[in-house]
Design a protein around this motif. Sequence first.
Motif, PDB file in Angstrom:
ATOM      1  N   THR A  26      -9.557   7.737  -1.739  1.00  0.00           N
ATOM      2  CA  THR A  26      -8.617   8.472  -1.020  1.00  0.00           C
ATOM      3  C   THR A  26      -7.797   7.281  -1.906  1.00  0.00           C
ATOM      4  O   THR A  26      -7.706   6.193  -2.013  1.00  0.00           O
ATOM      5  CB  THR A  26      -8.418   7.888   0.285  1.00  0.00           C
ATOM      6  N   GLY A  27      -5.852   7.237  -0.819  1.00  0.00           N
ATOM      7  CA  GLY A  27      -4.896   6.568  -0.951  1.00  0.00           C
ATOM      8  C   GLY A  27      -5.590   4.936  -0.361  1.00  0.00           C
ATOM      9  O   GLY A  27      -4.726   3.853  -1.270  1.00  0.00           O
ATOM     10  N   GLY A  28      -6.969   5.309   0.470  1.00  0.00           N
ATOM     11  CA  GLY A  28      -6.581   4.030   0.453  1.00  0.00           C
ATOM     12  C   GLY A  28      -6.700   4.138   2.128  1.00  0.00           C
ATOM     13  O   GLY A  28      -6.050   4.295   2.830  1.00  0.00           O
TER      14      GLY A  28
ATOM     15  N   TYR B 287      -2.219  -1.646 -13.448  1.00  0.00           N
ATOM     16  CA  TYR B 287      -0.933  -1.771 -12.518  1.00  0.00           C
ATOM     17  C   TYR B 287      -0.002   0.163 -11.892  1.00  0.00           C
ATOM     18  O   TYR B 287       0.047   1.045 -11.938  1.00  0.00           O
ATOM     19  CB  TYR B 287       0.468  -1.920 -13.527  1.00  0.00           C
ATOM     20  N   ASN B 288       0.141  -0.663 -10.614  1.00  0.00           N
ATOM     21  CA  ASN B 288       1.358   0.026  -9.790  1.00  0.00           C
ATOM     22  C   ASN B 288       2.978  -0.401  -9.916  1.00  0.00           C
ATOM     23  O   ASN B 288       3.148  -1.860  -9.990  1.00  0.00           O
ATOM     24  CB  ASN B 288       0.984   0.375  -8.321  1.00  0.00           C
ATOM     25  N   THR B 289       3.648   0.042  -9.616  1.00  0.00           N
ATOM     26  CA  THR B 289       4.819  -0.530  -9.810  1.00  0.00           C
ATOM     27  C   THR B 289       5.770  -0.325  -8.219  1.00  0.00           C
ATOM     28  O   THR B 289       7.267   0.032  -8.054  1.00  0.00           O
ATOM     29  CB  THR B 289       5.857  -0.086 -10.475  1.00  0.00           C
ATOM     30  N   ARG B 290       4.838  -0.828  -7.299  1.00  0.00           N
ATOM     31  CA  ARG B 290       5.745  -0.867  -5.620  1.00  0.00           C
ATOM     32  C   ARG B 290       4.618  -1.380  -5.133  1.00  0.00           C
ATOM     33  O   ARG B 290       3.905  -2.011  -5.083  1.00  0.00           O
ATOM     34  CB  ARG B 290       5.685   0.426  -5.248  1.00  0.00           C
ATOM     35  N   PHE B 291       4.879  -1.657  -4.066  1.00  0.00           N
ATOM     36  CA  PHE B 291       4.090  -2.234  -2.884  1.00  0.00           C
ATOM     37  C   PHE B 291       2.339  -1.143  -2.513  1.00  0.00           C
ATOM     38  O   PHE B 291       3.033   0.133  -2.884  1.00  0.00           O
ATOM     39  CB  PHE B 291       4.605  -2.634  -1.762  1.00  0.00           C
ATOM     40  N   GLY B 292       1.639  -1.577  -2.268  1.00  0.00           N
ATOM     41  CA  GLY B 292       0.585  -0.608  -2.090  1.00  0.00           C
ATOM     42  C   GLY B 292       0.487  -0.178  -0.850  1.00  0.00           C
ATOM     43  O   GLY B 292       1.001  -0.364   0.020  1.00  0.00           O
ATOM     44  N   ASP B 293      -0.024   0.902  -0.849  1.00  0.00           N
ATOM     45  CA  ASP B 293       0.397   1.299   1.056  1.00  0.00           C
ATOM     46  C   ASP B 293      -1.842   1.635   1.528  1.00  0.00           C
ATOM     47  O   ASP B 293      -2.059   2.593   0.951  1.00  0.00           O
ATOM     48  CB  ASP B 293       0.777   2.566   0.838  1.00  0.00           C
ATOM     49  N   PRO B 294      -2.158   0.905   2.191  1.00  0.00           N
ATOM     50  CA  PRO B 294      -2.242   0.283   3.295  1.00  0.00           C
ATOM     51  C   PRO B 294      -2.373  -1.446   2.747  1.00  0.00           C
ATOM     52  O   PRO B 294      -1.277  -1.852   3.863  1.00  0.00           O
ATOM     53  CB  PRO B 294      -3.007   0.834   4.546  1.00  0.00           C
ATOM     54  N   GLU B 295      -1.696  -2.225   2.219  1.00  0.00           N
ATOM     55  CA  GLU B 295      -1.855  -3.328   1.801  1.00  0.00           C
ATOM     56  C   GLU B 295      -0.342  -4.198   2.005  1.00  0.00           C
ATOM     57  O   GLU B 295      -0.199  -4.493   2.563  1.00  0.00           O
ATOM     58  CB  GLU B 295      -1.885  -3.828   0.380  1.00  0.00           C
ATOM     59  N   CYS B 296       0.652  -3.197   2.239  1.00  0.00           N
ATOM     60  CA  CYS B 296       2.120  -3.397   2.240  1.00  0.00           C
ATOM     61  C   CYS B 296       1.616  -3.657   3.428  1.00  0.00           C
ATOM     62  O   CYS B 296       1.873  -5.201   4.366  1.00  0.00           O
ATOM     63  CB  CYS B 296       2.834  -2.616   1.987  1.00  0.00           C
TER      64      CYS B 296
ATOM     65  N   LEU C 172       5.299  -6.070  -8.747  1.00  0.00           N
ATOM     66  CA  LEU C 172       4.640  -5.709  -9.469  1.00  0.00           C
ATOM     67  C   LEU C 172       2.750  -5.422  -8.675  1.00  0.00           C
ATOM     68  O   LEU C 172       2.564  -6.536  -8.168  1.00  0.00           O
ATOM     69  CB  LEU C 172       4.088  -6.246 -10.896  1.00  0.00           C
ATOM     70  N   PHE C 173       2.317  -4.800  -8.901  1.00  0.00           N
ATOM     71  CA  PHE C 173       0.895  -5.056  -7.842  1.00  0.00           C
ATOM     72  C   PHE C 173      -0.100  -4.594  -8.598  1.00  0.00           C
ATOM     73  O   PHE C 173      -0.528  -3.471  -9.749  1.00  0.00           O
ATOM     74  CB  PHE C 173       0.955  -3.254  -6.697  1.00  0.00           C
ATOM     75  N   ALA C 174      -0.907  -5.386  -9.211  1.00  0.00           N
ATOM     76  CA  ALA C 174      -2.239  -5.396 -10.455  1.00  0.00           C
ATOM     77  C   ALA C 174      -3.959  -5.282  -9.377  1.00  0.00           C
ATOM     78  O   ALA C 174      -3.852  -5.916  -8.864  1.00  0.00           O
ATOM     79  CB  ALA C 174      -2.285  -6.910 -10.882  1.00  0.00           C
TER      80      ALA C 174
ATOM     81  N   GLN D 293      -7.297  -7.024  -0.269  1.00  0.00           N
ATOM     82  CA  GLN D 293      -8.645  -5.802  -0.784  1.00  0.00           C
ATOM     83  C   GLN D 293      -8.519  -4.934   0.117  1.00  0.00           C
ATOM     84  O   GLN D 293      -8.154  -4.259   1.337  1.00  0.00           O
ATOM     85  CB  GLN D 293      -9.737  -6.269  -1.051  1.00  0.00           C
ATOM     86  N   ASP D 294      -8.632  -3.332  -0.267  1.00  0.00           N
ATOM     87  CA  ASP D 294      -8.439  -1.786   0.165  1.00  0.00           C
ATOM     88  C   ASP D 294      -9.856  -1.684   0.251  1.00  0.00           C
ATOM     89  O   ASP D 294     -10.510  -1.706  -0.673  1.00  0.00           O
ATOM     90  CB  ASP D 294      -7.002  -1.139   0.176  1.00  0.00           C
ATOM     91  N   HIS D 295      -9.898  -0.330   1.187  1.00  0.00           N
ATOM     92  CA  HIS D 295     -10.946   0.699   0.680  1.00  0.00           C
ATOM     93  C   HIS D 295     -10.820   2.216   0.350  1.00  0.00           C
ATOM     94  O   HIS D 295     -10.234   2.694   1.598  1.00  0.00           O
ATOM     95  CB  HIS D 295     -11.991   0.579   2.495  1.00  0.00           C
ATOM     96  N   LYS D 296     -11.034   2.433  -0.395  1.00  0.00           N
ATOM     97  CA  LYS D 296     -10.675   3.792  -1.088  1.00  0.00           C
ATOM     98  C   LYS D 296     -11.249   4.607  -0.894  1.00  0.00           C
ATOM     99  O   LYS D 296     -10.946   5.901  -0.187  1.00  0.00           O
ATOM    100  CB  LYS D 296     -10.178   3.582  -3.052  1.00  0.00           C
ATOM    101  N   ARG D 297     -12.543   4.641  -0.642  1.00  0.00           N
ATOM    102  CA  ARG D 297     -13.572   5.613   0.028  1.00  0.00           C
ATOM    103  C   ARG D 297     -13.279   5.950   1.031  1.00  0.00           C
ATOM    104  O   ARG D 297     -13.332   5.555   2.589  1.00  0.00           O
ATOM    105  CB  ARG D 297     -14.635   5.250  -0.434  1.00  0.00           C
TER     106      ARG D 297
HETATM  107  N1  GLY Z   1      -3.897   1.627  -1.400  1.00  0.00           N
HETATM  108  C1  GLY Z   1      -3.787   1.882  -3.356  1.00  0.00           C
HETATM  109  C2  GLY Z   1      -2.007   2.577  -4.160  1.00  0.00           C
HETATM  110  O1  GLY Z   1      -1.285   1.595  -2.856  1.00  0.00           O
HETATM  111  O2  GLY Z   1      -1.824   2.585  -4.505  1.00  0.00           O
END
Ligand code: GLY
Length: 426
Positions: A224-226, A283-292, A267-269, A210-214
């Motif tokens: 934000t990007g996270g 969908y994103n087609t790469r790892f999340g940042d900062p989820e990765c 595949l990042f749902a 889980q990320d925190h976008k705000r």
């Molecule tokens: N943290 C969300 C993203 O990488 O799209």
Amino acid sequence: MNVLLLGSGGREHALAWKIAASPLLTKLYASPGNPGIGRFAELVKLDIADHSTVAAFCQEKKIDLVVVGPEGPLVAGIADDLRAWGIRVFGPSKAAARLEGSKGFTKDLCAKFNIPTAAYGRFADLAAAKAYVEKVGAPIVIKADGLAAGKGVTIAMTLEEALAALDACFDGAFGSAGAEVVVEEYLTGEEASFFCLCDGATALPFGTAQDHKRVGDGDTGPNTGGMGAYSPAPVMTPEMTARTMREIIEPTMRGMANLGAPFAGILFAGLMITDQGPKLIEYNTRFGDPECQVLMMRLKDDLLVLLNAAVDGQLAHMSARWSDEAALTVVMAARGYPGTPEKGSVIRGLDEAASDGAEIFHAGTAINGGALVANGGRVLNVTATGTTVGEAQKKAYAAIDRIDWPQGFFRHDIGWRAVEREQTGK
Ligand code: GLY
Ligand code: AMP
């Protein structure tokens, strides 16, 4: 193996850290990389937008695998172009990266293959989009179709906001990404990020977060990007994961193969867990940042072995093992982010901060006159593990206390939802 990693953020630092731990690795190169990645890789300056330059470098250095971190090069077709030169690439083709590159493409795929998602309309015309918004009413969500660095989404709580967002999109606020818009139903529930490692045919569940976008504490302020993330996501129970695989991921894999664009890569749902079950937000087609960063802290297996299996279509025979521990990362950002961040302030104390087992991934740093300085919006990802999210959270914030960087800021409540759950037992 010789590996070339493309990208420069905290996500790529975490990938470099994990790839460097593989006994299969001979030499790691990264372009452009960052000072943190530089501890594991030789940093090289390549014009990543010029795919033939990248290919020539790969031939010269006998690169056995290219790992693409961010979405931009994938949507631009770098995987196809390198493969045409006979180079092995981890990352989807241009046609498969449309899952991230065009929100409208993904919504149409969902409609065609019966994948649960918010009801929507797709418009290339302002008047038609406005008529749809007026018919459906607020709250409603307006999205620029193309890549807009996470800024192309407006959650409009009123009709006025929705109409203003449409005006902005068609006025060019997001450049060509906003020439078309998706207007969709506002979903409520808890969000979760769900990752699958894919080889074109098989999707292997590859962790939850889980990320925190705000930008601000208590989920306030702009997106934000996270600003931080933790793994695993408590809402993704084994039952919810099985349902997501059956209702969302597997139909997507079949659908993409059907369209002649089989999906291989990450595949990042982005999911909304609603009263009716999981629905796909995007969908994103790469790892999340900062989820990765939190996923890599928990992955017990050799990442290079798994990436190779994805490239070679061998995932049906593989599994991925995860630590039972939780991982949590807090983003330290430079003042001004997500607007224009201040660059150049000196950062000290990272070795002391990491002395208690925290990993500090560099996201936007540079070396200037021998000193480590801030060089971006999101600058550091202070990451720790623990038997609970609460314990990981304590360790990450204790590490932050030891970092000497007065110009940096961070959220103080990363993981709050999971910590609250742990405390109340719900
Ligand atoms: N943290 C969300 C993203 O990488 O799209
Ligand atoms: P996206 O860039 O599509 O991930 O959207 C950014 C954020 O907007 C998501 O993480 C959600 O918090 C929110 N969002 C996107 N679409 C919807 C929706 N249909 N309903 C509610 N929230 C949404």
